[in-house]
Scaffold this active site. Structure first.
Site, PDB file in Angstrom:
ATOM      1  N   CYS A  17       3.574 -22.566  -7.541  1.00 51.54           N
ATOM      2  CA  CYS A  17       2.157 -22.347  -7.177  1.00 51.54           C
ATOM      3  C   CYS A  17       1.253 -22.602  -8.375  1.00 51.54           C
ATOM      4  CB  CYS A  17       1.943 -20.924  -6.676  1.00 51.54           C
ATOM      5  SG  CYS A  17       2.871 -20.506  -5.189  1.00 51.54           S
TER       6      CYS A  17
ATOM      7  N   CYS B  25       4.735 -16.950  -8.418  1.00 59.97           N
ATOM      8  CA  CYS B  25       5.322 -18.221  -7.972  1.00 59.97           C
ATOM      9  C   CYS B  25       5.064 -19.338  -8.985  1.00 59.97           C
ATOM     10  CB  CYS B  25       4.721 -18.574  -6.614  1.00 59.97           C
ATOM     11  SG  CYS B  25       5.032 -20.249  -6.062  1.00 59.97           S
TER      12      CYS B  25
END
Length: 158
Positions: A84, A81
């Site tokens: 993230c 991600c």
């Protein structure tokens, strides 16, 4: 070819001890190296005072997050991600600024799918604010540092 050049440069920077008289270096053998200089310094990390930790399993989550008397920020993330990777360091920095008033638990959703399902995580990054085992606040996505600071201050009541 590029790997060979890098290896040659690396080997040229490493000090070597002379081989004993009559000893040869055979292809593929290890070359003895000089011990580190007395003034050299080894680097290490200490997890002793860290307020951020990775959740290992469900019982670890129960012990360190749900049963924790301190407020805990829970970062549900994934290795793949992109957002993230932006949010994680920002969040860790904000938690560290609180000097132990709040902790941060990092939960990889690929490793702990059961926790992601239990806490209804449908997108990453998802960040929960937990106090006394209850979710008291939540956000999804990337936030700037001011928004993160407000989120954490609300959690600790500052």
């Amino acid at each position: 070819m590029a790997q060979r050049l890098v290896l040659q440069r690396l080997l040229s920077l490493t000090p070597r001890t002379p081989l004993p008289q009559g000893q040869q270096i055979l292809p593929g053998s290890l070359v003895p190296r000089a011990p580190p200089a007395p003034h050299s310094r080894a680097f290490g990390t200490s997890a002793g005072c860290s307020s951020t930790f990775n959740v290992q399993d469900g019982s670890d989550f129960q012990d360190r997050v749900v049963n924790n008397p301190k407020p805990v920020v829970v970062d549900f993330h994934a290795q793949w991600c992109g957002p993230c990777k932006i949010l994680g360091p920002r969040l860790e920095k904000m938690v560290a600024k609180q000097e132990g008033k709040v902790l941060m638990a990092k939960v990889d959703i690929d490793d702990h799918t059961d926790l992601a399902i239990e806490y209804e995580v449908s997108a990453v990054p998802t960040v929960l604010a937990m106090k006394n085992g209850d979710v008291v606040d939540k956000f999804v996505g990337v936030k700037d540092e001011d928004q993160l600071e407000a989120f954490i201050k609300k959690l600790i009541g500052a």
